[in-house]
Design a protein around this motif. Structure first.
Motif, PDB file in Angstrom:
ATOM      1  N   TYR A   1       0.836  -1.204   0.000  1.00 22.76           N
ATOM      2  CA  TYR A   1       0.000   0.000   0.000  1.00 22.76           C
ATOM      3  C   TYR A   1       0.874   1.259   0.000  1.00 22.76           C
ATOM      4  O   TYR A   1       0.595   2.208  -0.735  1.00 22.76           O
ATOM      5  N   LYS A   2       1.928   1.229   0.816  1.00 23.77           N
ATOM      6  CA  LYS A   2       2.856   2.375   0.841  1.00 23.77           C
ATOM      7  C   LYS A   2       3.482   2.600  -0.524  1.00 23.77           C
ATOM      8  O   LYS A   2       3.722   3.737  -0.924  1.00 23.77           O
ATOM      9  N   ALA A   3       3.748   1.497  -1.241  1.00 19.86           N
ATOM     10  CA  ALA A   3       4.346   1.590  -2.577  1.00 19.86           C
ATOM     11  C   ALA A   3       3.295   1.915  -3.643  1.00 19.86           C
ATOM     12  O   ALA A   3       3.604   1.950  -4.832  1.00 19.86           O
TER      13      ALA A   3
ATOM     14  N   GLU B   1      -4.512  -5.473  -2.371  1.00 14.70           N
ATOM     15  CA  GLU B   1      -5.836  -6.097  -2.392  1.00 14.70           C
ATOM     16  C   GLU B   1      -5.724  -7.613  -2.502  1.00 14.70           C
ATOM     17  O   GLU B   1      -6.431  -8.349  -1.813  1.00 14.70           O
ATOM     18  N   GLU B   2      -4.838  -8.086  -3.359  1.00 10.29           N
ATOM     19  CA  GLU B   2      -4.656  -9.535  -3.506  1.00 10.29           C
ATOM     20  C   GLU B   2      -4.160 -10.154  -2.208  1.00 10.29           C
ATOM     21  O   GLU B   2      -4.617 -11.229  -1.802  1.00 10.29           O
ATOM     22  N   LEU B   3      -3.227  -9.493  -1.556  1.00 13.89           N
ATOM     23  CA  LEU B   3      -2.723  -9.998  -0.280  1.00 13.89           C
ATOM     24  C   LEU B   3      -3.820  -9.996   0.783  1.00 13.89           C
ATOM     25  O   LEU B   3      -3.901 -10.912   1.605  1.00 13.89           O
ATOM     26  N   ALA B   4      -4.656  -8.972   0.771  1.00  9.71           N
ATOM     27  CA  ALA B   4      -5.759  -8.914   1.737  1.00  9.71           C
ATOM     28  C   ALA B   4      -6.728 -10.071   1.506  1.00  9.71           C
ATOM     29  O   ALA B   4      -7.225 -10.674   2.469  1.00  9.71           O
ATOM     30  N   THR B   5      -6.979 -10.399   0.255  1.00 10.41           N
ATOM     31  CA  THR B   5      -7.860 -11.516  -0.069  1.00 10.41           C
ATOM     32  C   THR B   5      -7.251 -12.834   0.408  1.00 10.41           C
ATOM     33  O   THR B   5      -7.927 -13.652   1.029  1.00 10.41           O
ATOM     34  N   VAL B   6      -5.980 -13.026   0.140  1.00 11.41           N
ATOM     35  CA  VAL B   6      -5.276 -14.233   0.580  1.00 11.41           C
ATOM     36  C   VAL B   6      -5.255 -14.312   2.107  1.00 11.41           C
ATOM     37  O   VAL B   6      -5.446 -15.386   2.685  1.00 11.41           O
ATOM     38  N   THR B   7      -5.053 -13.179   2.751  1.00 11.83           N
ATOM     39  CA  THR B   7      -5.014 -13.150   4.211  1.00 11.83           C
ATOM     40  C   THR B   7      -6.316 -13.672   4.790  1.00 11.83           C
ATOM     41  O   THR B   7      -6.310 -14.484   5.717  1.00 11.83           O
ATOM     42  N   TYR B   8      -7.408 -13.241   4.228  1.00  8.62           N
ATOM     43  CA  TYR B   8      -8.705 -13.677   4.743  1.00  8.62           C
ATOM     44  C   TYR B   8      -9.041 -15.105   4.308  1.00  8.62           C
ATOM     45  O   TYR B   8      -9.292 -15.975   5.134  1.00  8.62           O
TER      46      TYR B   8
ATOM     47  N   THR C   1     -12.044  -2.807   1.618  1.00  9.39           N
ATOM     48  CA  THR C   1     -12.717  -1.577   1.191  1.00  9.39           C
ATOM     49  C   THR C   1     -11.770  -0.384   1.274  1.00  9.39           C
ATOM     50  O   THR C   1     -11.730   0.449   0.366  1.00  9.39           O
ATOM     51  N   ALA C   2     -11.006  -0.314   2.352  1.00  6.54           N
ATOM     52  CA  ALA C   2     -10.048   0.785   2.504  1.00  6.54           C
ATOM     53  C   ALA C   2      -9.035   0.789   1.362  1.00  6.54           C
ATOM     54  O   ALA C   2      -8.696   1.849   0.817  1.00  6.54           O
ATOM     55  N   ILE C   3      -8.562  -0.394   1.001  1.00  4.32           N
ATOM     56  CA  ILE C   3      -7.601  -0.496  -0.106  1.00  4.32           C
ATOM     57  C   ILE C   3      -8.266  -0.099  -1.417  1.00  4.32           C
ATOM     58  O   ILE C   3      -7.713   0.685  -2.189  1.00  4.32           O
TER      59      ILE C   3
ATOM     60  N   VAL D   1      -5.170   3.169   6.761  1.00 10.42           N
ATOM     61  CA  VAL D   1      -4.860   1.746   6.556  1.00 10.42           C
ATOM     62  C   VAL D   1      -3.963   1.263   7.692  1.00 10.42           C
ATOM     63  O   VAL D   1      -4.175   0.178   8.239  1.00 10.42           O
ATOM     64  N   GLN D   2      -2.990   2.077   8.070  1.00  8.31           N
ATOM     65  CA  GLN D   2      -2.099   1.715   9.175  1.00  8.31           C
ATOM     66  C   GLN D   2      -2.896   1.524  10.464  1.00  8.31           C
ATOM     67  O   GLN D   2      -2.678   0.554  11.190  1.00  8.31           O
ATOM     68  N   GLN D   3      -3.824   2.420  10.742  1.00  8.95           N
ATOM     69  CA  GLN D   3      -4.644   2.311  11.957  1.00  8.95           C
ATOM     70  C   GLN D   3      -5.507   1.055  11.932  1.00  8.95           C
ATOM     71  O   GLN D   3      -5.630   0.353  12.936  1.00  8.95           O
TER      72      GLN D   3
END
Length: 156
Positions: free
Chosen positions: A73-75, A82-89, A121-123, A132-134
């Motif tokens: 996200y920082k980059a 988003e893909e990482l968030a999907t994999v995480t869940y 959603t944030a992403i 996002v950090q919070q």
């Protein structure tokens, strides 16, 4: 160092893997009709690996992924985040939902919503990095609580 094409292939593989996790019965039905022996052995191998991971290990894997999400996200790699968030869940949190629900249903639900809905959603909305950090900090607080619960359970 991976080149751009390799990274793209890895992201595509993660996306396909996420779809397989989200709709396993349908995907397996299709694949089994074409490759019955191969599909069964691959699914069994994946199931065996997943059942070996303990909840605390899954939580630690999630926390590593959350750090990677923040890095992407920082980059400004919103697609990668988003893909990482999907994999995480889908490939991690879903494996600890049931055991966590037995320990603390409210914690399980709150964390699930933050991972499944709020973070993605944030992403998608490209909110400021601070938000996002919070959100990730709040998810980590819940995950730390869950780790404590699992550690207490395994100690007794």
């Amino acid at each position: 160092m991976q080149n751009k094409d390799q990274r793209s292939k890895q992201r595509n593989f993660r996306s396909v893997r996420g779809i397989v996790v989200a709709f396993p019965s349908f995907i397996l039905f299709i694949l089994a009709s074409v490759y019955p022996n191969v599909v069964f052995s691959q699914v069994q191998e994946l199931d065996d690996k997943e059942t070996q991971r303990q909840p605390v290990q899954v939580i630690e894997d999630i926390q590593v992924l959350l750090n990677k999400i923040l890095h992407e996200y920082k980059a400004q790699n919103y697609t990668g985040a988003e893909e990482l968030a999907t994999v995480t869940y889908l490939e991690n949190y879903e494996y600890i939902e049931a055991p966590l629900e037995k320990e603390n249903k409210a914690l399980m639900k709150a964390t699930e919503i933050m991972l499944r809905e709020d973070l993605r959603t944030a992403i998608d909305d490209k909110v400021p990095l601070k938000e996002v950090q919070q959100l990730i900090d709040n998810i980590n607080i819940n995950l730390d609580r869950a780790k404590q619960l699992f550690n207490q359970t395994s100690a007794t």
